[in-house]
Enzyme design. Sequence first.
Site, short mmCIF file in Angstrom:
data_model
loop_
_atom_site.label_atom_id
_atom_site.label_comp_id
_atom_site.label_asym_id
_atom_site.label_seq_id
_atom_site.Cartn_x
_atom_site.Cartn_y
_atom_site.Cartn_z
NE ARG A 175 6.38 -1.13 11.10
CZ ARG A 175 5.30 -1.18 10.32
NH1 ARG A 175 5.34 -0.69 9.09
NH2 ARG A 175 4.19 -1.70 10.76
CE LYS A 188 -2.15 -1.01 3.89
NZ LYS A 188 -1.60 -2.36 4.24
#
Length: 215
Positions: A162, A13
């Site tokens: 992350r 995305k």
Amino acid sequence: MKIILLGAPGAGKGTVAKMLTKLDGSVQISTGDILRGAVQAGTELGKEADGYMKRGDLVPDSLIMGIMEKRLQESDCQQGFLLDGFPRTIPQAEELNQLLAKLGIKLDMVVNIDVPRDVIFDRLCTRRTCENAKCQAIYNVKSNPPQQEGICDKCGSPVVQRADETQEAIAHRLDTYNQKTAPLAGFYEKEGLLKTITGTSSDLVVSGIQKALGK
Ligand code: ADP
Ligand code: ZN
């Protein structure tokens, strides 16, 4: 263009959104980027969101709606926007409909980027992100490493994994996606806005969107 990008974590995305912004000056609005920025800055919002994000849980709808209500009224959205990571639950989608009606904004399309689960899992495990909140450039240790290991090509900050990209948190994010976010495809299908594009090439997803918009 005014588009919602749906798809699992790792479907691309963010990459697709960045490519689309170059076409007509529409802005990318990533709730994940906004939240990570808030966590790094240590704001009240960041403190509230941090624990949910680390576990791979969704942050409460009320927090997200507060962010988006403000963000969609900023002047750079007038040219168009690409919503990346929002809405993520049916209540968020319903509230977004009300908000858009109030602001007199009409969506062009909702694009569902459909990528096989094994590809997604592999991508998330090998994904690395620039830790500078203003940059958040995305790399992949296998397919797209930075030129100098661990250093962002764009801004020179460290490129890291992350906190929610451990195997455990990834598996949990994918389950959360299947339970809470996947039903949005049916929601927007009923509204006549859904366009599903299957495939792992972001270039092909972008050209599919351009074609569907008649450009
Ligand atoms: P990804 O799509 O790779 O999971 P994001 O950057 O979009 O990553 O989101 C990271 C995290 O931020 C999510 O796991 C969730 O905790 C939180 N988040 C982002 N957007 C939303 C949203 N619309 N609703 C609830 N939580 C969100
Ligand atoms: Zn960077």
